[in-house]
Design a protein around this motif. Structure first.
Motif, PDB file in Angstrom:
ATOM      1  N   ASP A  69       2.414   1.943  -3.337  1.00 51.13           N
ATOM      2  CA  ASP A  69       1.353   2.548  -4.185  1.00 51.13           C
ATOM      3  C   ASP A  69       1.421   4.005  -3.922  1.00 51.13           C
ATOM      4  O   ASP A  69       1.460   4.747  -4.886  1.00 51.13           O
ATOM      5  CB  ASP A  69      -0.134   1.737  -3.994  1.00 51.13           C
ATOM      6  CG  ASP A  69       0.114   0.339  -4.767  1.00 51.13           C
ATOM      7  OD1 ASP A  69       0.999   0.132  -5.292  1.00 51.13           O
ATOM      8  OD2 ASP A  69      -0.807  -0.270  -4.336  1.00 51.13           O
ATOM      9  N   LEU A  70       1.272   4.187  -2.850  1.00 50.32           N
ATOM     10  CA  LEU A  70       1.384   5.878  -2.440  1.00 50.32           C
ATOM     11  C   LEU A  70       2.385   6.482  -2.808  1.00 50.32           C
ATOM     12  O   LEU A  70       2.344   7.546  -3.400  1.00 50.32           O
ATOM     13  CB  LEU A  70       1.195   5.793  -0.795  1.00 50.32           C
ATOM     14  CG  LEU A  70      -0.250   5.629  -0.343  1.00 50.32           C
ATOM     15  CD1 LEU A  70      -0.389   5.697   1.155  1.00 50.32           C
ATOM     16  CD2 LEU A  70      -1.422   6.540  -0.916  1.00 50.32           C
ATOM     17  N   MET A  71       3.654   6.147  -2.811  1.00 48.89           N
ATOM     18  CA  MET A  71       4.961   6.588  -3.019  1.00 48.89           C
ATOM     19  C   MET A  71       4.946   6.787  -4.650  1.00 48.89           C
ATOM     20  O   MET A  71       5.149   7.918  -5.116  1.00 48.89           O
ATOM     21  CB  MET A  71       6.072   5.679  -2.928  1.00 48.89           C
ATOM     22  CG  MET A  71       6.517   5.814  -1.331  1.00 48.89           C
ATOM     23  SD  MET A  71       8.048   4.501  -0.973  1.00 48.89           S
ATOM     24  CE  MET A  71       9.218   5.331  -1.684  1.00 48.89           C
ATOM     25  N   GLU A 120       5.759  18.129 -17.448  1.00 46.83           N
ATOM     26  CA  GLU A 120       5.828  19.619 -17.925  1.00 46.83           C
ATOM     27  C   GLU A 120       5.575  20.406 -16.744  1.00 46.83           C
ATOM     28  O   GLU A 120       6.055  21.768 -16.687  1.00 46.83           O
ATOM     29  CB  GLU A 120       4.787  19.781 -19.001  1.00 46.83           C
ATOM     30  CG  GLU A 120       5.110  19.364 -20.370  1.00 46.83           C
ATOM     31  CD  GLU A 120       4.371  17.866 -20.390  1.00 46.83           C
ATOM     32  OE1 GLU A 120       4.243  17.220 -21.528  1.00 46.83           O
ATOM     33  OE2 GLU A 120       4.179  17.111 -19.157  1.00 46.83           O
ATOM     34  N   ALA A 121       4.837  19.881 -15.685  1.00 45.00           N
ATOM     35  CA  ALA A 121       4.393  20.598 -14.384  1.00 45.00           C
ATOM     36  C   ALA A 121       5.649  20.692 -13.706  1.00 45.00           C
ATOM     37  O   ALA A 121       5.697  21.751 -12.775  1.00 45.00           O
ATOM     38  CB  ALA A 121       3.120  19.932 -14.012  1.00 45.00           C
ATOM     39  N   VAL A 122       6.376  19.926 -13.527  1.00 36.92           N
ATOM     40  CA  VAL A 122       7.526  19.998 -12.432  1.00 36.92           C
ATOM     41  C   VAL A 122       8.922  19.961 -12.861  1.00 36.92           C
ATOM     42  O   VAL A 122       9.779  20.535 -12.052  1.00 36.92           O
ATOM     43  CB  VAL A 122       7.476  18.850 -11.759  1.00 36.92           C
ATOM     44  CG1 VAL A 122       6.008  18.626 -10.977  1.00 36.92           C
ATOM     45  CG2 VAL A 122       7.733  17.448 -12.540  1.00 36.92           C
ATOM     46  N   ASP A 143       2.112   7.109  -6.500  1.00 31.93           N
ATOM     47  CA  ASP A 143       1.181   8.380  -6.638  1.00 31.93           C
ATOM     48  C   ASP A 143       1.744   9.736  -6.314  1.00 31.93           C
ATOM     49  O   ASP A 143       1.677  10.537  -7.119  1.00 31.93           O
ATOM     50  CB  ASP A 143      -0.034   8.150  -5.973  1.00 31.93           C
ATOM     51  CG  ASP A 143      -1.085   6.986  -6.292  1.00 31.93           C
ATOM     52  OD1 ASP A 143      -0.985   6.705  -7.363  1.00 31.93           O
ATOM     53  OD2 ASP A 143      -1.958   6.545  -5.647  1.00 31.93           O
ATOM     54  N   TRP A 144       2.480   9.576  -5.296  1.00 28.33           N
ATOM     55  CA  TRP A 144       3.265  10.807  -4.847  1.00 28.33           C
ATOM     56  C   TRP A 144       4.122  11.304  -5.873  1.00 28.33           C
ATOM     57  O   TRP A 144       4.284  12.606  -5.843  1.00 28.33           O
ATOM     58  CB  TRP A 144       3.719  10.499  -3.352  1.00 28.33           C
ATOM     59  CG  TRP A 144       4.560  11.753  -2.823  1.00 28.33           C
ATOM     60  CD1 TRP A 144       5.655  12.059  -2.779  1.00 28.33           C
ATOM     61  CD2 TRP A 144       3.713  12.811  -1.969  1.00 28.33           C
ATOM     62  NE1 TRP A 144       5.943  13.416  -2.019  1.00 28.33           N
ATOM     63  CE2 TRP A 144       4.743  13.766  -1.814  1.00 28.33           C
ATOM     64  CE3 TRP A 144       2.411  13.225  -1.641  1.00 28.33           C
ATOM     65  CZ2 TRP A 144       4.392  14.916  -0.811  1.00 28.33           C
ATOM     66  CZ3 TRP A 144       2.314  14.196  -0.920  1.00 28.33           C
ATOM     67  CH2 TRP A 144       2.890  14.933  -0.593  1.00 28.33           C
ATOM     68  N   GLN A 145       4.956  10.449  -6.186  1.00 29.14           N
ATOM     69  CA  GLN A 145       5.917  10.755  -7.233  1.00 29.14           C
ATOM     70  C   GLN A 145       5.555  11.075  -8.623  1.00 29.14           C
ATOM     71  O   GLN A 145       6.458  11.367  -9.502  1.00 29.14           O
ATOM     72  CB  GLN A 145       7.249   9.855  -6.889  1.00 29.14           C
ATOM     73  CG  GLN A 145       7.710  10.006  -5.429  1.00 29.14           C
ATOM     74  CD  GLN A 145       9.181   9.070  -5.258  1.00 29.14           C
ATOM     75  OE1 GLN A 145       9.638   8.581  -6.369  1.00 29.14           O
ATOM     76  NE2 GLN A 145       9.242   8.528  -4.093  1.00 29.14           N
ATOM     77  N   SER A 146       4.393  10.571  -8.910  1.00 36.10           N
ATOM     78  CA  SER A 146       4.020  10.774 -10.393  1.00 36.10           C
ATOM     79  C   SER A 146       3.698  11.926 -10.853  1.00 36.10           C
ATOM     80  O   SER A 146       2.442  12.668 -10.250  1.00 36.10           O
ATOM     81  CB  SER A 146       2.928   9.624 -10.817  1.00 36.10           C
ATOM     82  OG  SER A 146       2.004  10.101  -9.928  1.00 36.10           O
ATOM     83  N   GLU A 147       4.344  12.708 -11.250  1.00 34.84           N
ATOM     84  CA  GLU A 147       3.806  14.124 -11.841  1.00 34.84           C
ATOM     85  C   GLU A 147       3.901  14.337 -13.309  1.00 34.84           C
ATOM     86  O   GLU A 147       4.883  13.630 -13.637  1.00 34.84           O
ATOM     87  CB  GLU A 147       4.721  14.956 -11.150  1.00 34.84           C
ATOM     88  CG  GLU A 147       4.771  15.222  -9.723  1.00 34.84           C
ATOM     89  CD  GLU A 147       3.588  16.327  -9.035  1.00 34.84           C
ATOM     90  OE1 GLU A 147       2.851  16.885 -10.124  1.00 34.84           O
ATOM     91  OE2 GLU A 147       2.956  16.156  -8.119  1.00 34.84           O
ATOM     92  N   PRO A 148       3.118  14.935 -13.876  1.00 33.25           N
ATOM     93  CA  PRO A 148       3.342  15.402 -15.344  1.00 33.25           C
ATOM     94  C   PRO A 148       4.639  15.989 -15.459  1.00 33.25           C
ATOM     95  O   PRO A 148       4.840  17.354 -14.742  1.00 33.25           O
ATOM     96  CB  PRO A 148       2.249  16.289 -15.691  1.00 33.25           C
ATOM     97  CG  PRO A 148       1.427  16.383 -14.608  1.00 33.25           C
ATOM     98  CD  PRO A 148       1.881  15.707 -13.387  1.00 33.25           C
ATOM     99  N   GLU A 162       0.820  -1.153  -0.147  1.00 31.24           N
ATOM    100  CA  GLU A 162      -0.009   0.015   0.031  1.00 31.24           C
ATOM    101  C   GLU A 162       0.886   1.099   0.063  1.00 31.24           C
ATOM    102  O   GLU A 162       0.551   2.455  -0.671  1.00 31.24           O
ATOM    103  CB  GLU A 162      -0.940   0.169   1.274  1.00 31.24           C
ATOM    104  CG  GLU A 162      -1.783   0.905   1.260  1.00 31.24           C
ATOM    105  CD  GLU A 162      -2.439   1.143   2.698  1.00 31.24           C
ATOM    106  OE1 GLU A 162      -2.156   0.346   3.485  1.00 31.24           O
ATOM    107  OE2 GLU A 162      -3.380   2.126   2.902  1.00 31.24           O
ATOM    108  N   TRP A 163       1.970   1.210   0.828  1.00 26.60           N
ATOM    109  CA  TRP A 163       2.860   2.406   0.831  1.00 26.60           C
ATOM    110  C   TRP A 163       3.411   2.454  -0.295  1.00 26.60           C
ATOM    111  O   TRP A 163       3.839   3.706  -0.820  1.00 26.60           O
ATOM    112  CB  TRP A 163       3.911   2.186   1.990  1.00 26.60           C
ATOM    113  CG  TRP A 163       4.708   3.313   2.259  1.00 26.60           C
ATOM    114  CD1 TRP A 163       6.190   3.567   2.007  1.00 26.60           C
ATOM    115  CD2 TRP A 163       3.963   4.332   3.070  1.00 26.60           C
ATOM    116  NE1 TRP A 163       6.329   5.047   2.632  1.00 26.60           N
ATOM    117  CE2 TRP A 163       5.056   5.468   3.145  1.00 26.60           C
ATOM    118  CE3 TRP A 163       2.639   5.059   3.328  1.00 26.60           C
ATOM    119  CZ2 TRP A 163       4.842   7.042   3.609  1.00 26.60           C
ATOM    120  CZ3 TRP A 163       2.506   5.994   3.957  1.00 26.60           C
ATOM    121  CH2 TRP A 163       3.726   7.118   4.159  1.00 26.60           C
TER     122      TRP A 163
END
Lengths: 190, 202
Positions: free
Chosen positions: B10-12, B21-23, B14-19, B7-8
Motif C-alpha cells: 500500500d505504501l509503495m 502532469e506533475a512528474v 501511495d509512493w509511486q502514485s503521482e499526478p 501494508e508495504w
C-alpha cells in the motif's frame, strides 16, 4: 558533454562521434522518460521546498548527463540513475539544511497541483497520504531514508545494495529496521 | 503474504502514485541547452582553474622580476629567487593535495561518501598547510623587506606600506582560514555521520 566536444572526429572503431553523441542524447531522453518520475521522488526525499526540489532535480539531470558517457552497463540503467540521484541528494542535503518551513512548502505544493485535479476531494485525500508518507520518509536518518525510498520504488535488495554499496543481507536488516521506524513515524508523527 | 507485506505494498502504491502532469514533463529545450552549457562550463572549469593558477603565478613572477631589476642586484636576485621558491612550494602542494580526488560521480553511495570524506580531509590538509606557508612567507618577506628598505634611503611611508600590507594580508588570510576551517569541520562531521551510518554492522 564529451560527445558534443568531439562531434566531428571518428573513434578507432570507425564509429562517427556524432552518432555516439546522438545515441547518448537518445539514451538520456529515454532514461528520463522512464525514470524521471522516480528521480523526482528521490529529489523529494532530500528537499521539501518545491522550488529548491526542482533545482535539485535539474542538478540530478545534469549529473546524469555528465556521467552517462562513462556508464559501461555494469548495472541496470535504473540503478545507475538512482545512484546519481541519491548522491546528488546527499550533497544537496548538507548545503540546504534547515532552510525550509515544512508547512509553507506543503501549501505551495498544494497550490502547484491544484489545477490538475479532476475530483478535488479524492485527489486531495490521495495527495495528503502521499505527502504524509514523503514527510515521514524525509524524517528518517539518511541511510534509512535511502533504503526505504529505494524499496518503495520497487528495487530488489540486490539493486539497493548496488546503489548504496551494501551487501544484500545488510540491506535486508537495514530495511527491516527502517520500515519499523517509518511505521512509528507514520503512526505517532514522531 | 503477511500484513506487513500488504501494508508495504500500500505504501509503495501511495509512493509511486503521482499526478502525471506533475512528474512526467520532459526537460524543455531551454533547460536542455542550460544543462549543456553547464556541462561544458563544468568540463572547462578544472582546466581554467589550473590555468588561472599558473597564469597568476607567472604574472606575479614577471612583476617580481621587474621589481627586482629596480633593486640593487643582490636584493633583487634574492627577492626573485625567494618568490620563485614560495610559488613552487605552493603550486606543488596544491597539485599534490588534489591527487586522486577527481573521480567520476557514478559510484555507489558508499564510495561517493568516502570520496567526499577524502575531499574534506584534503581541505583540512590544505588548511594545516596554510599557517605554515604563511609563516614561511613572513620568515622570508620580513628580513628581505628590512634589508631592501635599509639598503637605500626610504621614507617612513614605505616602511608603513610594506609592513601594513604584510600585516593586513596576514590578518585577512587568518580570518579566512578560521572561517573555512569551521565550515570544513562542520561538513566533515556530517559526512562522517553518514559514513558511520553506512558502515555500522547490519
Amino acid at each position: 558533454m564529451s560527445g558534443s566536444s568531439s562531434a566531428v572526429s571518428t573513434n578507432p572503431e570507425g564509429v562517427d562521434s556524432l552518432d555516439v553523441s546522438r545515441a547518448l542524447e537518445e539514451r538520456y531522453d529515454r532514461i528520463l522518460r522512464e525514470h524521471g518520475p522516480a528521480l523526482r521522488r528521490v529529489a523529494a526525499i532530500y528537499e521539501a521546498d518545491p522550488a529548491r526540489r526542482e533545482d535539485l532535480f535539474q542538478d540530478v539531470c545534469l549529473a546524469l548527463w555528465q556521467a552517462l558517457p562513462r556508464f559501461r552497463g555494469d548495472c541496470s540503467e535504473r540503478t545507475f540513475a538512482f545512484r546519481i540521484a541519491h548522491n546528488r541528494g546527499l550533497s544537496h542535503g548538507w548545503k540546504a539544511r534547515g532552510t525550509m518551513i515544512p508547512g509553507t512548502a506543503a501549501l505551495e505544493e498544494a497550490e502547484e497541483i491544484a489545477d490538475h485535479r479532476h475530483d478535488p476531494e479524492s485527489e486531495l485525500y490521495e495527495r495528503d497520504r502521499r505527502e504524509r508518507l514523503r514527510e515521514a520518509v524525509r524524517r528518517l536518518p539518511p541511510v534509512a531514508r535511502q533504503v526505504v525510498a529505494l524499496s518503495l520504488e520497487g528495487l530488489s535488495h540486490r539493486e539497493i545494495g548496488e546503489v548504496l554499496g551494501l551487501t544484500e543481507n545488510n540491506v535486508a536488516v537495514r530495511l527491516t529496521r527502517a520500515r519499523k521506524l517509518l511505521r512509528q513515524i507514520l503512526e505517532t508523527g514522531k | 503474504m503477511n500484513a506487513m507485506d500488504h501494508e508495504w505494498r500500500d505504501l509503495m502504491a501511495d509512493w509511486q502514485s503521482e499526478p502525471e502532469e506533475a512528474v512526467s514533463s520532459p526537460l524543455s529545450e531551454e533547460t536542455r541547452k542550460r544543462i549543456r552549457r553547464k556541462v561544458q562550463r563544468h568540463g572547462h572549469w578544472m582546466v581554467l582553474l589550473t590555468l588561472s593558477e599558473l597564469t597568476g603565478c607567472a604574472a606575479m613572477l614577471v612583476w617580481i622580476w621587474k621589481e627586482s631589476l629596480e633593486q640593487p642586484r643582490a636584493i633583487g636576485t634574492v627577492g626573485f629567487v625567494g618568490t620563485v621558491i614560495l610559488i613552487v612550494v605552493a603550486l606543488a602542494f596544491s597539485f599534490w593535495n588534489r591527487r586522486g580526488t577527481w573521480k567520476p560521480a557514478t559510484e555507489s553511495t558508499r564510495t561517493f561518501v568516502e570520496l567526499s570524506l577524502e575531499r574534506q580531509r584534503r581541505k583540512l590538509a590544505a588548511l594545516r598547510f596554510c599557517p605554515w606557508f604563511l609563516a614561511l612567507e613572513l620568515a622570508f618577506l620580513i628580513p628581505w623587506s628590512i634589508w631592501a628598505l635599509v639598503s637605500q634611503p626610504s621614507e617612513p611611508w614605505r616602511w608603513l606600506f610594506a609592513f601594513g600590507w604584510m600585516a593586513g594580508m596576514s590578518a585577512l588570510m587568518l580570518a579566512w582560514w578560521a572561517w573555512y576551517k569551521r565550515k570544513t569541520l562542520r561538513e566533515m562531521a556530517e559526512w562522517e555521520e553518514l559514513w558511520r551510518g553506512l558502515h555500522e554492522s547490519g
